[in-house]
Scaffold this motif. Sequence first.
Motif, PDB file in Angstrom:
ATOM      1  N   MET A   1       0.825  -1.209   0.000  1.00  7.75           N
ATOM      2  CA  MET A   1       0.000   0.000   0.000  1.00  7.75           C
ATOM      3  C   MET A   1       0.858   1.257   0.000  1.00  7.75           C
ATOM      4  O   MET A   1       0.545   2.227  -0.653  1.00  7.75           O
ATOM      5  N   SER A   2       1.959   1.231   0.760  1.00  8.88           N
ATOM      6  CA  SER A   2       2.869   2.377   0.789  1.00  8.88           C
ATOM      7  C   SER A   2       4.240   1.932   1.274  1.00  8.88           C
ATOM      8  O   SER A   2       4.387   0.869   1.888  1.00  8.88           O
ATOM      9  N   VAL A   3       5.245   2.757   0.970  1.00  6.97           N
ATOM     10  CA  VAL A   3       6.636   2.464   1.326  1.00  6.97           C
ATOM     11  C   VAL A   3       7.233   3.686   2.002  1.00  6.97           C
ATOM     12  O   VAL A   3       7.098   4.803   1.497  1.00  6.97           O
ATOM     13  N   ASP A   4       7.889   3.478   3.130  1.00 10.41           N
ATOM     14  CA  ASP A   4       8.602   4.555   3.819  1.00 10.41           C
ATOM     15  C   ASP A   4      10.076   4.162   3.869  1.00 10.41           C
ATOM     16  O   ASP A   4      10.521   3.463   4.784  1.00 10.41           O
ATOM     17  N   ALA A   5      10.829   4.594   2.851  1.00  9.74           N
ATOM     18  CA  ALA A   5      12.236   4.200   2.748  1.00  9.74           C
ATOM     19  C   ALA A   5      13.056   4.734   3.914  1.00  9.74           C
ATOM     20  O   ALA A   5      13.994   4.082   4.382  1.00  9.74           O
ATOM     21  N   ALA A   6      12.713   5.930   4.418  1.00 11.89           N
ATOM     22  CA  ALA A   6      13.475   6.521   5.511  1.00 11.89           C
ATOM     23  C   ALA A   6      13.383   5.683   6.776  1.00 11.89           C
ATOM     24  O   ALA A   6      14.358   5.564   7.531  1.00 11.89           O
ATOM     25  N   LYS A   7      12.222   5.089   7.015  1.00 12.87           N
ATOM     26  CA  LYS A   7      12.027   4.266   8.207  1.00 12.87           C
ATOM     27  C   LYS A   7      12.244   2.778   7.927  1.00 12.87           C
ATOM     28  O   LYS A   7      12.223   1.973   8.856  1.00 12.87           O
ATOM     29  N   GLY A   8      12.448   2.410   6.655  1.00 14.38           N
ATOM     30  CA  GLY A   8      12.635   0.999   6.314  1.00 14.38           C
ATOM     31  C   GLY A   8      11.405   0.176   6.620  1.00 14.38           C
ATOM     32  O   GLY A   8      11.507  -0.908   7.205  1.00 14.38           O
ATOM     33  N   SER A   9      10.225   0.699   6.219  1.00 16.09           N
ATOM     34  CA  SER A   9       8.978   0.003   6.522  1.00 16.09           C
ATOM     35  C   SER A   9       8.010   0.088   5.356  1.00 16.09           C
ATOM     36  O   SER A   9       8.165   0.935   4.458  1.00 16.09           O
ATOM     37  N   VAL A  10       7.006  -0.782   5.373  1.00 13.69           N
ATOM     38  CA  VAL A  10       5.953  -0.785   4.364  1.00 13.69           C
ATOM     39  C   VAL A  10       4.615  -0.994   5.052  1.00 13.69           C
ATOM     40  O   VAL A  10       4.552  -1.545   6.159  1.00 13.69           O
ATOM     41  N   VAL A  11       3.549  -0.566   4.412  1.00 12.18           N
ATOM     42  CA  VAL A  11       2.201  -0.897   4.861  1.00 12.18           C
ATOM     43  C   VAL A  11       1.650  -1.923   3.889  1.00 12.18           C
ATOM     44  O   VAL A  11       1.628  -1.692   2.671  1.00 12.18           O
ATOM     45  N   LEU A  12       1.223  -3.071   4.414  1.00 11.07           N
ATOM     46  CA  LEU A  12       0.713  -4.161   3.595  1.00 11.07           C
ATOM     47  C   LEU A  12      -0.776  -4.378   3.817  1.00 11.07           C
ATOM     48  O   LEU A  12      -1.263  -4.283   4.945  1.00 11.07           O
ATOM     49  N   ASP A  13      -1.470  -4.691   2.751  1.00 15.41           N
ATOM     50  CA  ASP A  13      -2.822  -5.232   2.820  1.00 15.41           C
ATOM     51  C   ASP A  13      -2.634  -6.716   2.518  1.00 15.41           C
ATOM     52  O   ASP A  13      -2.485  -7.098   1.364  1.00 15.41           O
ATOM     53  N   HIS A  14      -2.568  -7.535   3.570  1.00 16.27           N
ATOM     54  CA  HIS A  14      -2.124  -8.915   3.351  1.00 16.27           C
ATOM     55  C   HIS A  14      -3.183  -9.954   3.685  1.00 16.27           C
ATOM     56  O   HIS A  14      -4.144  -9.699   4.413  1.00 16.27           O
ATOM     57  N   GLU A  15      -2.962 -11.116   3.141  1.00 16.82           N
ATOM     58  CA  GLU A  15      -3.825 -12.263   3.404  1.00 16.82           C
ATOM     59  C   GLU A  15      -3.561 -12.786   4.811  1.00 16.82           C
ATOM     60  O   GLU A  15      -2.612 -12.383   5.475  1.00 16.82           O
ATOM     61  N   ALA A  16      -4.390 -13.723   5.233  1.00 19.61           N
ATOM     62  CA  ALA A  16      -4.211 -14.331   6.550  1.00 19.61           C
ATOM     63  C   ALA A  16      -2.933 -15.143   6.606  1.00 19.61           C
ATOM     64  O   ALA A  16      -2.496 -15.723   5.605  1.00 19.61           O
ATOM     65  N   VAL A  17      -2.323 -15.147   7.784  1.00 17.15           N
ATOM     66  CA  VAL A  17      -1.206 -16.055   8.060  1.00 17.15           C
ATOM     67  C   VAL A  17      -1.820 -17.226   8.823  1.00 17.15           C
ATOM     68  O   VAL A  17      -2.152 -17.071  10.008  1.00 17.15           O
ATOM     69  N   MET A  26      -1.652  -3.351   7.780  1.00 14.63           N
ATOM     70  CA  MET A  26      -0.854  -2.826   8.882  1.00 14.63           C
ATOM     71  C   MET A  26       0.585  -2.583   8.434  1.00 14.63           C
ATOM     72  O   MET A  26       1.025  -3.126   7.412  1.00 14.63           O
ATOM     73  N   PRO A  27       1.334  -1.767   9.173  1.00 15.88           N
ATOM     74  CA  PRO A  27       2.733  -1.501   8.812  1.00 15.88           C
ATOM     75  C   PRO A  27       3.669  -2.598   9.308  1.00 15.88           C
ATOM     76  O   PRO A  27       3.416  -3.223  10.334  1.00 15.88           O
ATOM     77  N   TYR A  28       4.735  -2.811   8.577  1.00 13.35           N
ATOM     78  CA  TYR A  28       5.765  -3.770   8.955  1.00 13.35           C
ATOM     79  C   TYR A  28       7.139  -3.169   8.708  1.00 13.35           C
ATOM     80  O   TYR A  28       7.357  -2.516   7.682  1.00 13.35           O
ATOM     81  N   LYS A  29       8.059  -3.419   9.608  1.00 11.71           N
ATOM     82  CA  LYS A  29       9.450  -3.063   9.384  1.00 11.71           C
ATOM     83  C   LYS A  29      10.077  -4.105   8.463  1.00 11.71           C
ATOM     84  O   LYS A  29       9.632  -5.252   8.404  1.00 11.71           O
ATOM     85  N   GLY A  42       1.273  -1.120  -4.805  1.00 11.73           N
ATOM     86  CA  GLY A  42       0.630  -1.936  -5.830  1.00 11.73           C
ATOM     87  C   GLY A  42       1.370  -3.223  -6.135  1.00 11.73           C
ATOM     88  O   GLY A  42       0.808  -4.132  -6.761  1.00 11.73           O
ATOM     89  N   ASP A  43       2.636  -3.338  -5.718  1.00 12.25           N
ATOM     90  CA  ASP A  43       3.368  -4.597  -5.906  1.00 12.25           C
ATOM     91  C   ASP A  43       2.711  -5.709  -5.086  1.00 12.25           C
ATOM     92  O   ASP A  43       2.169  -5.468  -4.012  1.00 12.25           O
ATOM     93  N   ARG A  44       2.780  -6.932  -5.598  1.00 14.46           N
ATOM     94  CA  ARG A  44       2.401  -8.107  -4.817  1.00 14.46           C
ATOM     95  C   ARG A  44       3.685  -8.810  -4.398  1.00 14.46           C
ATOM     96  O   ARG A  44       4.603  -8.968  -5.206  1.00 14.46           O
ATOM     97  N   ILE A  45       3.752  -9.244  -3.140  1.00 10.37           N
ATOM     98  CA  ILE A  45       4.969  -9.871  -2.639  1.00 10.37           C
ATOM     99  C   ILE A  45       4.640 -11.117  -1.826  1.00 10.37           C
ATOM    100  O   ILE A  45       3.513 -11.317  -1.382  1.00 10.37           O
ATOM    101  N   THR A  46       5.653 -11.948  -1.641  1.00  8.50           N
ATOM    102  CA  THR A  46       5.641 -12.973  -0.600  1.00  8.50           C
ATOM    103  C   THR A  46       6.788 -12.639   0.332  1.00  8.50           C
ATOM    104  O   THR A  46       7.759 -11.993  -0.067  1.00  8.50           O
ATOM    105  N   ALA A  47       6.664 -13.031   1.588  1.00  8.51           N
ATOM    106  CA  ALA A  47       7.709 -12.723   2.559  1.00  8.51           C
ATOM    107  C   ALA A  47       7.600 -13.653   3.756  1.00  8.51           C
ATOM    108  O   ALA A  47       6.566 -14.306   3.967  1.00  8.51           O
ATOM    109  N   LYS A  48       8.657 -13.715   4.530  1.00  4.46           N
ATOM    110  CA  LYS A  48       8.634 -14.436   5.801  1.00  4.46           C
ATOM    111  C   LYS A  48       8.389 -13.413   6.906  1.00  4.46           C
ATOM    112  O   LYS A  48       9.057 -12.378   6.979  1.00  4.46           O
ATOM    113  N   LEU A  49       7.401 -13.706   7.773  1.00  3.35           N
ATOM    114  CA  LEU A  49       7.074 -12.817   8.887  1.00  3.35           C
ATOM    115  C   LEU A  49       7.843 -13.275  10.127  1.00  3.35           C
ATOM    116  O   LEU A  49       7.703 -14.409  10.579  1.00  3.35           O
TER     117      LEU A  49
END
Length: 256
Positions: A1-17, A26-29, A42-49
């Motif tokens: 949803m958004s990227v904050d490069a200065a804080k090294g964080s993103v806001v994700l609209d994500h599926e259930a874990v 919610m935001p994630y570092k 707008g990017d779609r990603i996979t990641a380890k939480l």
Amino acid sequence: MSVDAAKGSVVLDHEAVPGFMGAMTMPYKLKDPSVASELHPGDRITAKLLVRKVGDDFGDAMLDEIVVTAQARPDYKPAVQYHVPAAGDAVPDFKLLNENGRTIYLSQFKGRVVLLTFIYTRCPLADYCPRMNKNFAEIERSLEADAKLDKATHLLSVSFDPKFDTPAILKSYGGIYAGDTKEKFAHWDFAAPPEGELDAMEEFFDVGVTPGESGTLNHSLSTAVIGKDGKVRAWYPTNEWTPAEVLAAMKSAAAA
């Protein structure tokens, strides 16, 4: 949803874990903040939480091992374009400062076959920089046994950590593998490009370097055989090459 490069964080609209948390926004570092430059709304990603258990709760949520599975901007071009060396590519005349504090240029080795690799002296991984050095030392011994081939070749270990790897440190470090004598360093240089040329050299030889933990650097590997004409003869992007294999490539290049 958004990227904050200065804080090294993103806001994700994500599926259930599954078994842990439901779908939400919610935001994630980011464990590696430098990844922020590669992410876009707008990017779609996979990641380890990754989370830290605190009593009955969880905190310090961050993302690791991020893979972009679909780009929102397919025309996006990264700020840095890495070049993948191929046989026949002309190598730019990069400038370096060697273990004796002397400025050297790749062009001064034209007429000889140059074996070049990338290292940094603080590397803690035995299969990375130390392995490159040991392989080079084995090749150096083989070249010394053939006076004609020795005269027609040169070894060059390039540090991508010029702030720390000063000439004095490179000389001390190089002496462990090459032998701390003037004669040894005459055939095998340990050098670092000035910071102004570091990026260009890393990009040409496809060397990725990012900050690691406790002052270390995460990096890829790159070893190249450069012919007498200053053009790439062979390139090895991993640590799987053998001294015998590379020595054969050097002999072939010297005979060309």
